[in-house]
Structure formats: structure tokens, C-alpha cells
Design a protein around this motif. Structure first.
Motif, PDB file in Angstrom:
ATOM      1  N   HIS A 141       0.809  -1.226   0.000  1.00 58.91           N
ATOM      2  CA  HIS A 141       0.000   0.000   0.000  1.00 58.91           C
ATOM      3  C   HIS A 141       0.840   1.274   0.000  1.00 58.91           C
ATOM      4  N   PHE A 142       2.033   1.202   0.598  1.00 59.01           N
ATOM      5  CA  PHE A 142       2.883   2.379   0.738  1.00 59.01           C
ATOM      6  C   PHE A 142       4.317   2.004   0.379  1.00 59.01           C
ATOM      7  N   PRO A 143       4.938   2.730  -0.541  1.00 57.83           N
ATOM      8  CA  PRO A 143       6.297   2.365  -0.949  1.00 57.83           C
ATOM      9  C   PRO A 143       7.339   2.553   0.157  1.00 57.83           C
ATOM     10  N   ASN A 144       7.032   3.406   1.147  1.00 55.64           N
ATOM     11  CA  ASN A 144       7.968   3.652   2.239  1.00 55.64           C
ATOM     12  C   ASN A 144       7.224   4.262   3.425  1.00 55.64           C
ATOM     13  N   LYS A 145       7.913   4.384   4.531  1.00 58.48           N
ATOM     14  CA  LYS A 145       7.282   4.905   5.736  1.00 58.48           C
ATOM     15  C   LYS A 145       6.847   6.359   5.545  1.00 58.48           C
ATOM     16  N   GLN A 146       7.622   7.126   4.803  1.00 57.12           N
ATOM     17  CA  GLN A 146       7.280   8.532   4.593  1.00 57.12           C
ATOM     18  C   GLN A 146       5.944   8.693   3.883  1.00 57.12           C
ATOM     19  N   SER A 147       5.669   7.842   2.920  1.00 59.06           N
ATOM     20  CA  SER A 147       4.374   7.933   2.229  1.00 59.06           C
ATOM     21  C   SER A 147       3.235   7.506   3.151  1.00 59.06           C
ATOM     22  N   LEU A 148       3.498   6.557   4.041  1.00 65.15           N
ATOM     23  CA  LEU A 148       2.500   6.191   5.043  1.00 65.15           C
ATOM     24  C   LEU A 148       2.221   7.385   5.958  1.00 65.15           C
ATOM     25  N   LEU A 149       3.279   8.024   6.447  1.00 65.91           N
ATOM     26  CA  LEU A 149       3.096   9.176   7.339  1.00 65.91           C
ATOM     27  C   LEU A 149       2.345  10.307   6.646  1.00 65.91           C
ATOM     28  N   ALA A 150       2.606  10.503   5.367  1.00 62.83           N
ATOM     29  CA  ALA A 150       1.884  11.542   4.611  1.00 62.83           C
ATOM     30  C   ALA A 150       0.397  11.206   4.552  1.00 62.83           C
ATOM     31  N   ALA A 151       0.066   9.954   4.303  1.00 64.68           N
ATOM     32  CA  ALA A 151      -1.345   9.547   4.251  1.00 64.68           C
ATOM     33  C   ALA A 151      -2.006   9.688   5.618  1.00 64.68           C
ATOM     34  N   VAL A 152      -1.272   9.378   6.676  1.00 69.33           N
ATOM     35  CA  VAL A 152      -1.804   9.513   8.031  1.00 69.33           C
ATOM     36  C   VAL A 152      -2.050  10.992   8.347  1.00 69.33           C
ATOM     37  N   ALA A 153      -1.108  11.845   7.997  1.00 65.82           N
ATOM     38  CA  ALA A 153      -1.281  13.282   8.237  1.00 65.82           C
ATOM     39  C   ALA A 153      -2.477  13.823   7.460  1.00 65.82           C
ATOM     40  N   ASP A 154      -2.608  13.429   6.205  1.00 62.67           N
ATOM     41  CA  ASP A 154      -3.751  13.893   5.404  1.00 62.67           C
ATOM     42  C   ASP A 154      -5.072  13.420   5.994  1.00 62.67           C
ATOM     43  N   GLU A 155      -5.113  12.193   6.485  1.00 60.33           N
ATOM     44  CA  GLU A 155      -6.343  11.672   7.102  1.00 60.33           C
ATOM     45  C   GLU A 155      -6.644  12.397   8.408  1.00 60.33           C
ATOM     46  N   LEU A 156      -5.623  12.660   9.196  1.00 65.22           N
ATOM     47  CA  LEU A 156      -5.806  13.412  10.441  1.00 65.22           C
ATOM     48  C   LEU A 156      -6.446  14.769  10.137  1.00 65.22           C
ATOM     49  N   LEU A 157      -5.946  15.443   9.110  1.00 65.96           N
ATOM     50  CA  LEU A 157      -6.504  16.744   8.731  1.00 65.96           C
ATOM     51  C   LEU A 157      -7.927  16.616   8.200  1.00 65.96           C
ATOM     52  N   GLU A 158      -8.172  15.592   7.420  1.00 66.26           N
ATOM     53  CA  GLU A 158      -9.516  15.385   6.862  1.00 66.26           C
ATOM     54  C   GLU A 158     -10.529  15.136   7.977  1.00 66.26           C
ATOM     55  N   ARG A 159     -10.138  14.366   8.979  1.00 66.82           N
ATOM     56  CA  ARG A 159     -11.053  14.084  10.086  1.00 66.82           C
ATOM     57  C   ARG A 159     -11.372  15.331  10.901  1.00 66.82           C
ATOM     58  N   GLY A 160     -10.475  16.302  10.890  1.00 66.09           N
ATOM     59  CA  GLY A 160     -10.708  17.540  11.638  1.00 66.09           C
ATOM     60  C   GLY A 160     -11.382  18.630  10.830  1.00 66.09           C
ATOM     61  N   ARG A 161     -11.698  18.338   9.585  1.00 65.55           N
ATOM     62  CA  ARG A 161     -12.266  19.343   8.675  1.00 65.55           C
ATOM     63  C   ARG A 161     -13.698  19.695   9.034  1.00 65.55           C
ATOM     64  N   ARG A 162     -13.954  20.996   8.997  1.00 64.49           N
ATOM     65  CA  ARG A 162     -15.314  21.498   9.214  1.00 64.49           C
ATOM     66  C   ARG A 162     -15.693  22.429   8.072  1.00 64.49           C
ATOM     67  N   THR A 163     -16.940  22.402   7.729  1.00 72.63           N
ATOM     68  CA  THR A 163     -17.445  23.323   6.708  1.00 72.63           C
ATOM     69  C   THR A 163     -18.802  23.808   7.171  1.00 72.63           C
ATOM     70  N   PRO A 164     -19.329  24.836   6.649  1.00 72.97           N
ATOM     71  CA  PRO A 164     -18.758  25.704   5.623  1.00 72.97           C
ATOM     72  C   PRO A 164     -17.771  26.702   6.233  1.00 72.97           C
ATOM     73  N   ARG A 165     -17.044  27.363   5.380  1.00 75.67           N
ATOM     74  CA  ARG A 165     -16.083  28.378   5.795  1.00 75.67           C
ATOM     75  C   ARG A 165     -16.771  29.746   5.850  1.00 75.67           C
ATOM     76  N   PRO A 166     -16.314  30.622   6.749  1.00 75.28           N
ATOM     77  CA  PRO A 166     -16.848  31.998   6.761  1.00 75.28           C
ATOM     78  C   PRO A 166     -16.522  32.696   5.435  1.00 75.28           C
ATOM     79  N   SER A 167     -17.186  33.799   5.170  1.00 73.37           N
ATOM     80  CA  SER A 167     -16.996  34.461   3.875  1.00 73.37           C
ATOM     81  C   SER A 167     -15.838  35.451   3.860  1.00 73.37           C
TER      82      SER A 167
END
Length: 187
Positions: free
Chosen positions: A43-69
Motif C-alpha cells: 500500500h505504501f512504498p515507504n514509511k514517509q508515504s505512510l506518514l503523509a497519508a496519516v497526516a492527510d487523514e488526520l486533517l480530513e477528520r478535523g475538517r469542518r465546513t462551511p467556511r466563513p466568507s
């Protein structure tokens, strides 16, 4: 059992939260999943790509919408959301800041800050610097908060957990500086 990429990332977040970034290894993650560490490389060619996917998922889970104008309210919302997402997981700030610094992922907050600042009449040449400055403030403040909290929880320091965070005030200072630059024609 055969795991999908999302299963591996989900379990990696559990390992991160339980053991911390230093102990989020391919060996530990493989053990948690009941597979050989080499199976993760499907699934991941190296640990760094795994960490990148984990960081992106962490951010996605914290996402809220909508944004103020308004641009400044959007900047504050993105920065606050980023801080809260990183605080939700042990070593979350260190993970996201490292992945971002290495250019491996965690780029959404920067992109959103650039879009908001572009709408704020800031000199286009200053937008990337202002976005990076905001990220550096959020990363630094959040790493400090997490480090203090974790050190206190294991008895490494005698300080009590901080009752109040000055994050919002510090962010307001940075945003006010950007607003002043925008209002002054960004000399």
C-alpha cells in the motif's frame, strides 16, 4: 485478513495516538494488523508515504465546513481547525508539520490560506509568505501545547496542565499584522 489502504491508515492513527510518532513503525503497525511489515509496502512504498497519508487523514477528520466568507475569518477558521485536528492525536502537530516540511502532504491548510489571503487584497507577492507564517505559528504553538501536555502527563515536568490557551490571541496578532499590510497597500 487482507487490508485496504484506508484500513492501514486508520490503524496507523490508532498506533500514533497510543504510542506516539516515534513508535509508529512499520513493524509495530504490521503487528497491530497481524501482518508482516513487508505486507504494508503493498500500500505504501515507504514509511514517509505512510506518514503523509496519516497526516492527510488526520486533517480530513478535523475538517469542518462551511467556511466563513471574509478572508480574515476564513484564515482564522483554517488555523483553528488545523490546531484542533493536530491536538486530537498524540504527536499530531509534529506529524503534520514534518510531513508538510518535507513536501509529502498536508498541503490543504496552506492551499486554503493562500486562497483566503488572495481574497484579502494582500500583495500577491506576500501571499505565500503570509500563508507560511500562519502555518509556522499554528505548528509551533500546537507543538508547544502538545509537548507541555505530554510531558506533564508522564511526570517529566511538574507544571500543571495549562488552563487557558493564548492561541486565539496570538493568531489575532498575526492576522492583524496581515490586515495592516493589506490596508497599507502591502508596501
Amino acid at each position: 485478513m487482507r487490508y485496504h489502504r484506508d484500513d492501514v491508515v486508520d490503524r496507523a492513527l490508532v498506533v500514533l495516538d497510543a504510542y506516539g510518532l516515534a513508535d509508529l513503525t512499520m513493524r509495530r503497525l504490521g503487528g497491530e494488523l497481524g501482518v508482516q511489515p513487508s505486507a504494508l509496502y503493498h500500500h505504501f512504498p515507504n514509511k514517509q508515504s505512510l506518514l503523509a497519508a496519516v497526516a492527510d487523514e488526520l486533517l480530513e477528520r478535523g475538517r469542518r465546513t462551511p467556511r466563513p466568507s471574509g478572508w480574515d475569518a476564513r484564515v482564522e477558521a483554517v488555523c483553528t481547525e488545523l490546531r484542533e485536528a493536530m491536538l486530537a492525536y498524540r504527536d499530531g502537530a509534529e506529524l503534520v508539520a514534518t510531513v508538510r516540511a518535507f513536501g509529502l502532504g498536508a498541503g490543504t491548510p496552506y492551499d486554503e490560506l493562500v486562497a483566503a489571503l488572495t481574497d484579502g487584497d494582500l500583495d500577491p507577492a506576500l501571499v505565500p509568505t503570509a500563508a507560511r507564517t500562519l502555518l509556522h505559528y499554528v505548528f509551533g504553538h500546537t507543538v508547544d501545547e502538545q509537548t507541555h501536555l505530554q510531558a506533564g502527563s508522564v511526570g517529566a515536568i511538574e507544571d500543571a496542565p495549562r488552563e487557558d490557551s493564548d492561541f486565539a490571541l496570538g493568531l489575532q496578532i498575526v492576522v492583524d499584522g496581515i490586515r495592516a499590510l493589506a490596508g497599507a497597500g502591502s508596501r
